[in-house]
Write an enzyme that holds these catalytic residues in place. Structure first.
Site, mmCIF file in Angstrom:
data_model
loop_
_atom_site.group_PDB
_atom_site.id
_atom_site.type_symbol
_atom_site.label_atom_id
_atom_site.label_comp_id
_atom_site.label_asym_id
_atom_site.label_seq_id
_atom_site.Cartn_x
_atom_site.Cartn_y
_atom_site.Cartn_z
ATOM 1 N N SER A 83 7.984 37.139 84.960
ATOM 2 C CA SER A 83 9.093 38.010 84.248
ATOM 3 C C SER A 83 10.043 36.779 83.472
ATOM 4 O O SER A 83 10.885 37.535 82.698
ATOM 5 C CB SER A 83 10.049 38.845 85.164
ATOM 6 O OG SER A 83 10.684 38.054 86.165
ATOM 7 N N SER B 162 7.238 34.518 88.756
ATOM 8 C CA SER B 162 7.989 34.869 87.519
ATOM 9 C C SER B 162 8.429 33.503 86.817
ATOM 10 O O SER B 162 8.733 33.594 85.673
ATOM 11 C CB SER B 162 9.351 35.844 87.811
ATOM 12 O OG SER B 162 8.592 37.007 87.873
ATOM 13 N N LYS C 135 17.989 33.149 81.740
ATOM 14 C CA LYS C 135 17.385 34.380 81.874
ATOM 15 C C LYS C 135 18.222 35.489 81.829
ATOM 16 O O LYS C 135 19.189 35.315 82.692
ATOM 17 C CB LYS C 135 16.412 34.382 82.850
ATOM 18 C CG LYS C 135 15.399 35.728 83.144
ATOM 19 C CD LYS C 135 14.504 35.427 84.334
ATOM 20 C CE LYS C 135 13.591 36.849 84.380
ATOM 21 N NZ LYS C 135 12.806 36.511 85.582
#
Length: 469
Positions: free
Chosen positions: A156, A180, A80
């Site tokens: 996220s 997330s 990420k």
């Protein structure tokens, strides 16, 4: 080579060991898959094909000599774009971050991947600074659901979830400050674990403080245990990191659930309205846990919704992460992020400490709850994926993403391990997740129970395909 994108990391490694395929073949397959799905789902901010293939060739030579470097040598991984990765800009979904930085350091979890021979194929999308439960940003646009590109992938860590779901590498690192990794895992049909806080070191320290965790996003629980054996070790750069675990998480997977005391809370005592399809799928999975030998009781934790305290902590963190930005840079921010930053900047120290008090009391109550129960089971999400590009479902009446994530953020406040396990789909084929929660430091129980669900066929490592593939 397409079939290689269907395999777990454990199966890829077994094939390397037996000479059935090579890291170069697996990496090419993952890269081809990533390039094929990127136009539709937008899971990546950057693909690094040349570097990945060089890493794969080096891994292939190590396997040829019978000298693999570590536990995941030659496995394609994604990271990420919140976590530092040496040689790659970490822009955090923001146009306010200057890409012309030094970028010469790995985050602890990324460093452990590198030490164990992982092949880095790309950085995945995130909302700006990871601030919300869906994945869209002014920098990289909207990340879409691999089952239905008109829907959100969640966030996220939505890019990581979509990448894993679609076969663009079986392992990914995500971050979780309020759900997330679990939100997009539930929406995309993969497995994800938010470990006990401190189990996976984090550097630089998050502006969101001890709400922020790093965790594995994988095809199944066995791969997550393998990844935890790689990343779940202390790093001197994180003063809050835990000491090394007692033993490998992979060794404990076969323990099953027989004799475990499981509390099933379908709606947190009626506080949460859950879609019927979600409720049915989770209940059926819980019934299977009972058939596997767990002692299941329908019981709710003493959990008054802590959303206002969470907002105080979360919005203050957002204000802190953007504090250094000038007026021009602030104009580049996601409007929703600007709004919560302004609110966060207005909190006083006393208001912040009052939120910490709420958090500590919540942790105490959950600690007492786990004196009676080994595991808590809830839906991960009360709903399946909604329209892409929106922070909240249309017509829901919610103002912020926390309105539709009531099962996830409380366990960031308590720092407990929590995982999302895919346990079915609704009538539209949209995945449904079940959440497993254990007491702090009992990540092993979460992984054991999840692995049992995979072994019983309740959870599936099969991946969806977007409509255009």
């Amino acid at each position: 080579m397409t079939e290689l994108t269907e395999l777990t990391a454990a199966r890829l490694l077994d094939g390397y060991r037996k000479g059935e395929w090579s890291p170069v073949e697996a990496t090419r397959a993952a890269l081809e898959r990533a390039e094929a799905v990127q136009p539709e789902v937008n899971a990546f901010v950057r693909l690094t094909a040349e570097e990945a293939l060089e890493q794969a060739r080096e891994s292939e030579e190590r396997w040829r000599r019978g000298e693999p470097r570590g536990l995941i040598d030659g496995v394609p991984v994604t990271v990420k774009d919140i976590l530092l990765q040496r040689g790659a800009p970490t822009l955090r979904g923001s146009r306010a971050v200057d890409p012309a930085g030094r970028w010469d350091e790995d985050a602890p979890s990324v460093a452990r991947l590198r030490e164990h021979g992982a092949v880095f194929i790309g950085k995945t999308t995130t909302p700006e600074f990871g601030w919300k439960g869906v994945t869209d940003s002014p920098l990289s646009g909207i990340t879409r659901n691999p089952c239905d590109p008109s829907r959100t992938a969640g966030g996220s860590s939505g890019g990581s979830a979509a990448a894993v779901a679609l076969g663009a590498g079986p392992l990914s690192l995500g971050t979780d400050g309020g759900g997330s990794v679990r939100i997009p895992a539930s929406f995309c049909g993969i497995f994800a674990l938010k470990p006990t806080y401190g189990r996976v070191p984090l550097y630089p320290a998050s502006a969101f403080g001890t709400l922020a965790h790093v965790g594995p996003m994988t095809r199944d629980a066995a791969d997550a245990a393998l990844l935890m054996d790689v990343i779940g070790h202390p790093d001197s750069r994180d003063w809050s990191a835990l000491s090394a675990p007692a033993g490998p998480y992979t060794d404990g997977l076969a323990g099953g659930v027989r004799g475990l005391r499981v509390a099933y809370s379908p709606s947190l005592g009626g506080q949460v309205a859950v879609q019927p399809a979600v409720a049915r799928a989770v209940r059926q999975a819980v019934e299977r846990l009972a058939e596997l030998g767990a002692y299941v009781t329908e019981a709710d934790p003493d959990l008054t919704d802590p959303v206002e305290a969470f907002h105080t902590l979360w919005f203050s963190g957002a204000a802190r992460v953007t504090q250094h930005l000038g007026p021009h840079q602030r104009e580049l921010l996601d409007p929703g992020l600007r709004e919560i930053c302004a609110r966060g900047a207005r909190y006083s120290a006393l208001e912040y400490l009052a939120a910490v008090d709420v958090r500590m009391d919540l942790g105490r109550r959950m600690g007492r709850f786990h004196d009676t129960y080994d595991l808590l089971v809830t839906p991960t999400m009360p709903l399946t994926a909604f329209e892409a590009g929106a922070e909240v479902p249309k017509g829901s009446g919610h103002r912020r993403w926390t309105g539709w994530t009531p099962f996830t953020y409380p366990f960031n406040m308590t720092q407990q391990p929590a995982a999302s396990v895919p346990v079915g789909a609704d009538a539209d084929g949209l995945p449904i997740g079940l959440q497993l929660v254990a007491a702090r430091h009992r990540d092993d129980l979460v992984l054991r129970a999840a692995h049992a669900l995979y072994g019983a066929g309740v959870a599936s490592a099969g991946r969806p395909r977007p409509s255009g593939s």
